[in-house]
Design an enzyme around this catalytic site. Structure first.
Site, PDB file in Angstrom:
ATOM      1  N   GLU A   1      30.311 -24.317   6.242  1.00  0.00           N
ATOM      2  CA  GLU A   1      31.017 -23.300   5.439  1.00  0.00           C
ATOM      3  C   GLU A   1      30.373 -21.975   5.781  1.00  0.00           C
ATOM      4  O   GLU A   1      29.239 -21.716   5.382  1.00  0.00           O
ATOM      5  CB  GLU A   1      30.839 -23.582   3.942  1.00  0.00           C
ATOM      6  CG  GLU A   1      31.429 -24.868   3.458  1.00  0.00           C
ATOM      7  CD  GLU A   1      32.933 -24.868   3.477  1.00  0.00           C
ATOM      8  OE1 GLU A   1      33.548 -23.794   3.675  1.00  0.00           O
ATOM      9  OE2 GLU A   1      33.507 -25.946   3.305  1.00  0.00           O
TER      10      GLU A   1
ATOM     11  N   CYS B   1      31.547 -15.596   0.162  1.00  0.00           N
ATOM     12  CA  CYS B   1      32.247 -15.690   1.440  1.00  0.00           C
ATOM     13  C   CYS B   1      33.755 -15.567   1.252  1.00  0.00           C
ATOM     14  O   CYS B   1      34.474 -15.330   2.211  1.00  0.00           O
ATOM     15  CB  CYS B   1      31.876 -16.982   2.153  1.00  0.00           C
ATOM     16  SG  CYS B   1      31.926 -18.393   1.068  1.00  0.00           S
TER      17      CYS B   1
ATOM     18  N   GLU C   1      31.739  -8.833   7.835  1.00  0.00           N
ATOM     19  CA  GLU C   1      31.632  -9.233   6.441  1.00  0.00           C
ATOM     20  C   GLU C   1      30.694  -8.251   5.732  1.00  0.00           C
ATOM     21  O   GLU C   1      29.643  -7.894   6.267  1.00  0.00           O
ATOM     22  CB  GLU C   1      31.051 -10.649   6.405  1.00  0.00           C
ATOM     23  CG  GLU C   1      31.156 -11.322   5.073  1.00  0.00           C
ATOM     24  CD  GLU C   1      30.674 -12.775   5.127  1.00  0.00           C
ATOM     25  OE1 GLU C   1      29.804 -13.081   5.973  1.00  0.00           O
ATOM     26  OE2 GLU C   1      31.150 -13.589   4.333  1.00  0.00           O
TER      27      GLU C   1
END
Ligand code: ADP
Length: 476
Positions: free
Chosen positions: A244, A278, A379
Site C-alpha cells: 500500500e 495516502c 504527494e
C-alpha cells in the site's frame, strides 16, 4: 518488543527515544531492535506456525473477537497514546481505534468463511478439490500516519488465515504498537503467533523480511520508493508481496455538483490527519462555473480550523510528523507560488502561541494550480488544497488519470450517468462518489499503478494471506 510471547529489550541493549510532534517532548525510550532481534522473532513465528495453522477457524476467531473487545474497552487509552505520539486530534484518534478494532472483529467472522471448492472434471474417474491454506510467516512493515489501524489491517487477516507474523512499526510511532500488543497478550495470543520488533533503523528488518526464506509473505504500507525497493528484493525468493504505497488523489467537482457541498466534503477529507494520508486529495479539479462558490465555502471552513495539540478541545489541525515533512510541504507551496499559483490562505509554518515547539503548518488553499508545479505530481502529505480550474469535461478523465499513482479518487456529481462514467473511467482502486470516506474493514482498500498491489480489508484482504492448492483425485 514482544517476541515469542515475552516482553524484551534489544539484544545489544540499545534503545531510541519517541517524541511528541506537537511539542517535542520525549515520551519514552523503546528497544532498538536489530538483525539478531528480528531473526529471533522470525524463528518464533516459524515455530508457532505449525500449531497456529492447524487451529480451527473458530479458535482463531475467538482470539480476534477477544482482541476486538479489549481494543474497544481500552479505546480511550489507545487514542491518547496515538494523539501524544502521532499528533492527530483525540476525536480522530478515537475514530481510528474503532476502525482498527473493526478489522479484528470483521476478520474473526471471515476466518470462518475460508471456503475451498470442488470442480467438475471432464473425466468420470477424476475429482478436483481446491483448498485454501495459510501462506506461512508474514513480515509486516507499517507506517506512522495510522499507527494502530495499519497494524490490525494486516495482522487480523493474517491471523484469521492461520499465518503467524512479525510486525515492525514505524520508528515515529512504536508506542501505539506496544499498547496494541499488550492487548493482544491479554487476549491470549499464543507465544510466537504475532511478534513485535521496534527499530530506529528499519533496514536490517526489511532486509531480513526480504531474504530470510522462512518469511513467505511481505506486507508493507509506506512510501512508493521503499515499497519498490523491498518488492524487488523479495522477488528474488518469489515471496508473496502486498504493498500500500503513495497516492495523488483527484477530487473532481463536476459542473452539475453543488460546489458548497463539495467544498464541505473536501474540507473534511483534505485536512483529516493534517493531510497525512495516502488517500488525501492532492489534485482538486473544480468546474469553472462552481469555482467561486467552492473556494468561498472552503476558505470559510479553513478559517474555522484550529491548529494545536490534539489533546486540546476544538483542535482539528495537529502537527506534521517531523521537520522534514514541514519542509516538504513548504517547498511545494513556494514552488507553486513561484510558478503562478494564488495563495488563498495559509502557506506558512505556524510558530505562534508555542506552536514553534512542534511541527505545525497552516491549512493552506492554493488556487490556479497548473501541471508544471511540483504539487501537481508529488504527494504532499500535508494540509494543502491545490485547486485546478477546468472547463472541458472531455479532458477531465485524462487529466485526473495523468499520474503515476492510482489509489483513491473522489467525484462530486448529481448525474448518475456522469457518476458511472467517472467510476468506470478513473484508474484508481478506490472511488468515492459524493462520498469522502469510502473505507471500511469490509471493503477492499488498495491501489493501481505505483500505488501498490494487493488489497487490504474485505475478502480480498484475506486472499493475500492464503495459498490456493488444487487436488486432482483419480478414482481408478
Ligand atoms: P514515510 O515517508 O511515510 O515515512 P517510509 O516508506 O519511509 O514512508 O516508511 C514506512 C515504513 O517503512 C516505516 O515503518 C519505515 O520504518 C519503513 N522503512 C523505511 N525504509 C525502509 C527500508 N529501507 N527497509 C525496510 N523498511 C523501511
Amino acid at each position: 518488543m514482544f517476541i515469542n510471547g515475552e516482553w524484551t529489550g534489544a539484544q545489544d541493549g540499545s534503545s531510541f527515544p519517541v517524541t511528541n510532534p506537537a511539542d517535542g517532548h520525549k515520551l519514552a525510550q523503546v528497544p532498538n531492535g536489530g538483525k539478531a532481534d528480528v531473526e529471533k522473532a522470525i524463528l518464533a513465528a516459524a515455530n508457532a506456525f505449525d500449531s497456529w495453522s492447524k487451529t480451527t477457524a473458530y479458535q482463531r476467531a475467538q482470539f480476534l473477537q477477544k482482541a476486538h473487545g479489549l481494543m474497544m474497552d481500552n479505546l480511550e487509552h489507545l487514542a491518547l497514546t496515538m494523539t501524544r505520539e502521532q499528533g492527530k486530534p483525540l476525536k480522530a484518534a478515537r475514530n481510528e481505534v474503532r476502525y482498527a478494532a473493526d478489522f479484528m472483529g470483521w476478520f474473526a467472522e471471515e476466518a470462518k468463511r475460508i471456503y475451498g471448492r470442488t470442480i467438475p472434471s471432464a473425466r468420470p474417474d477424476q475429482r478436483f478439490m481446491v483448498l485454501r491454506q495459510p501462506v506461512g510467516v508474514v513480515g509486516a512493515i507499517t507506517p506512522w500516519n495510522y499507527p494502530v489501524s495499519m497494524i490490525t489491517r494486516k495482522l487480523a487477516p493474517a491471523l484469521a488465515a492461520g499465518c503467524t507474523a512479525v510486525i515492525k512499526p514505524a520508528e515515529a510511532t512504536p508506542l501505539c504498537a506496544v499498547e496494541l500488543f499488550k492487548i493482544f497478550a491479554l487476549a491470549g495470543l499464543p507465544a510466537g503467533v504475532a511478534n513485535l520488533v521496534t527499530a530506529l533503523d528499519p533496514t536490517p528488518v526489511g532486509e531480513a523480511f526480504c531474504t530470510d526464506p522462512r518469511v513467505k509473505k511481505l506486507t508493507f504500507t509506506g512510501s512508493t520508493a521503499v515499497g519498490k525497493m523491498l518488492a524487488s528484493k523479495a522477488a528474488l525468493q518469489m515471496k508473496r508481496v502486498s504493498l500500500e504505497l503513495g497516492g495523488h488523489a483527484p477530487f473532481i467537482v463536476c459542473r452539475d455538483a453543488d460546489p458548497v457541498i463539495a467544498a464541505k466534503g473536501l474540507s473534511l477529507v483534505k485536512f483529516l490527519n493534517t493531510g497525512q494520508a495516502c488517500i488525501s486529495p492532492n489534485r482538486i479539479y473544480v468546474h469553472e462555473s462552481g469555482k467561486e462558490a467552492f473556494l468561498c465555502e472552503l476558505t470559510a471552513k479553513v478559517a474555522a480550523m484550529k491548529a494545536g495539540s490534539g489533546i486540546e478541545k476544538g483542535v482539528s489541525i495537529g502537527p506534521l510528523v517531523n521537520e522534514a515533512a514541514v519542509n516538504k510541504v513548504d517547498n511545494q507551496v513556494k514552488d507553486a507560488l513561484k510558478k503562478g499559483a494564488k495563495l488563498i490562505t495559509g502557506g506558512r509554518r505556524l510558530t505562534e502561541d508555542g506552536l514553534d515547539r512542534g511541527w505545525f503548518y497552516a491549512p493552506t488553499i492554493l488556487d490556479r494550480v497548473t501541471e508544471d508545479m511540483l504539487i501537481y505530481r508529488e504527494e504532499t502529505f500535508g494540509p494543502v488544497a491545490p485547486v485546478i480550474t477546468y472547463t472541458d469535461e472531455d479532458q477531465l478523465l485524462h487529466m485526473a488519470n495523468d499520474t503515476t499513482y492510482g489509489l483513491a479518487a473522489y467525484v462530486y456529481t448529481r448525474d448518475i450517468a456522469r457518476a458511472m462514467k467517472m467510476f468506470e473511467g478513473l484508474n484508481f482502486g478506490i472511488i468515492g462518489i459524493n462520498d469522502i470516506n469510502p473505507t471500511a474493514a469490509s471493503a477492499p482498500f488498495g491501489g493501481m499503478k505505483e500505488s501498490g498491489m494487493g488489497r487490504e480489508g474485505a475478502m480480498e484482504g484475506l486472499d493475500e494471506y492464503l495459498e490456493t492448492k488444487l487436488g486432482g483425485f483419480s478414482l481408478r
